[in-house]
Design an enzyme around this catalytic site. Structure first.
Site, PDB file in Angstrom:
ATOM      1  N   HIS A 109       0.787  -1.243  -0.035  1.00  0.00           N
ATOM      2  CA  HIS A 109       0.166   0.004  -0.164  1.00  0.00           C
ATOM      3  C   HIS A 109       0.848   1.059  -0.130  1.00  0.00           C
ATOM      4  CE1 HIS A 109       0.563  -1.156   4.159  1.00  0.00           C
ATOM      5  NE2 HIS A 109       0.716   0.102   4.368  1.00  0.00           N
ATOM      6  N   HIS A 111       0.769   5.131   0.991  1.00  0.00           N
ATOM      7  CA  HIS A 111       0.137   6.236   1.801  1.00  0.00           C
ATOM      8  C   HIS A 111       0.061   7.492   0.838  1.00  0.00           C
ATOM      9  CE1 HIS A 111       0.114   4.030   5.817  1.00  0.00           C
ATOM     10  NE2 HIS A 111       1.178   3.557   5.244  1.00  0.00           N
TER      11      HIS A 111
HETATM   12  P1  AMP Z   1       1.668   0.536   7.383  1.00  0.00           P
HETATM   13  O1  AMP Z   1       1.599  -0.851   7.144  1.00  0.00           O
HETATM   14  O2  AMP Z   1       2.234   0.868   8.674  1.00  0.00           O
HETATM   15  O3  AMP Z   1       2.412   1.215   6.359  1.00  0.00           O
HETATM   16  O4  AMP Z   1       0.158   1.174   7.573  1.00  0.00           O
HETATM   17  C1  AMP Z   1      -0.835   0.427   7.591  1.00  0.00           C
HETATM   18  C2  AMP Z   1      -2.081   1.466   7.490  1.00  0.00           C
HETATM   19  O5  AMP Z   1      -3.170   0.710   7.222  1.00  0.00           O
HETATM   20  C3  AMP Z   1      -1.944   2.408   8.830  1.00  0.00           C
HETATM   21  O6  AMP Z   1      -1.930   3.952   8.546  1.00  0.00           O
HETATM   22  C4  AMP Z   1      -3.590   2.185   9.232  1.00  0.00           C
HETATM   23  O7  AMP Z   1      -4.210   3.203   9.845  1.00  0.00           O
HETATM   24  C5  AMP Z   1      -4.333   1.602   7.874  1.00  0.00           C
HETATM   25  N1  AMP Z   1      -5.265   0.736   8.140  1.00  0.00           N
HETATM   26  C6  AMP Z   1      -5.388  -0.510   9.093  1.00  0.00           C
HETATM   27  N2  AMP Z   1      -6.540  -1.120   8.837  1.00  0.00           N
HETATM   28  C7  AMP Z   1      -7.553  -0.062   8.225  1.00  0.00           C
HETATM   29  C8  AMP Z   1      -8.808  -0.273   7.567  1.00  0.00           C
HETATM   30  N3  AMP Z   1      -9.534  -1.444   8.087  1.00  0.00           N
HETATM   31  N4  AMP Z   1      -9.136   0.852   6.808  1.00  0.00           N
HETATM   32  C9  AMP Z   1      -8.246   1.697   6.533  1.00  0.00           C
HETATM   33  N5  AMP Z   1      -7.052   1.755   6.874  1.00  0.00           N
HETATM   34  C10 AMP Z   1      -6.570   0.854   7.531  1.00  0.00           C
END
Ligand code: AMP
Ligand code: ZN
Length: 122
Positions: A109, A111
């Protein structure tokens, strides 16, 4: 409707499949974009491939088109979500990869964050 590479244990695959709700920003054949549930910035959404690719470390030459599509779409979505224009506005794109890279969700993903400062993080 399951993508061919759906992983039933993966939270983002479950969002792609509609099993977990999300606030969608964009959807097409290969990509989904949705608002981050814990935003750091006035605009904060995630762009993901619909296919379960665990991280940037899993990319090969076969993903060049997909990732090119993602990167070229990002500025359009950022603007549509309310990021101010470059150069005074702009946005930040972050891709955490692996534990030491700060990755918590193991479905690739990107950001995309923007909007007026200050932000709560970043
Ligand atoms: P990272 O793996 O650290 O890059 O970040 C994972 C991101 O996914 C975090 O910013 C979370 O807030 C976001 N996240 C986790 N679950 C959900 C969800 N169900 N819907 C939207 N965002 C999510
Ligand atoms: Zn997945």
């Amino acid at each position: 409707m399951h993508h061919p590479s759906h992983d039933p244990e993966c939270i983002f695959c479950r969002i792609v499949a509609g099993e977990i709700p999300s606030k969608k920003v964009h959807e097409d054949e290969h990509l989904l974009a949705f608002h981050d549930i814990h935003p750091w910035a006035p605009v904060h959404f995630l762009m993901i491939p619909k296919a379960h690719i665990p991280s940037m470390a899993h990319l090969g030459a076969e993903h060049a088109g997909l990732m090119g599509h993602l990167m070229t779409l990002a500025p359009q979505l950022a603007q549509a979500q309310g990021c101010n224009p470059y150069p005074d506005g702009g946005f930040r794109m972050v891709i955490n990869t692996g534990a030491e890279g700060g990755q918590e969700v193991h479905h690739l993903h990107v950001h995309v964050m923007g909007g007026p400062r200050p932000w709560s993080k970043g």
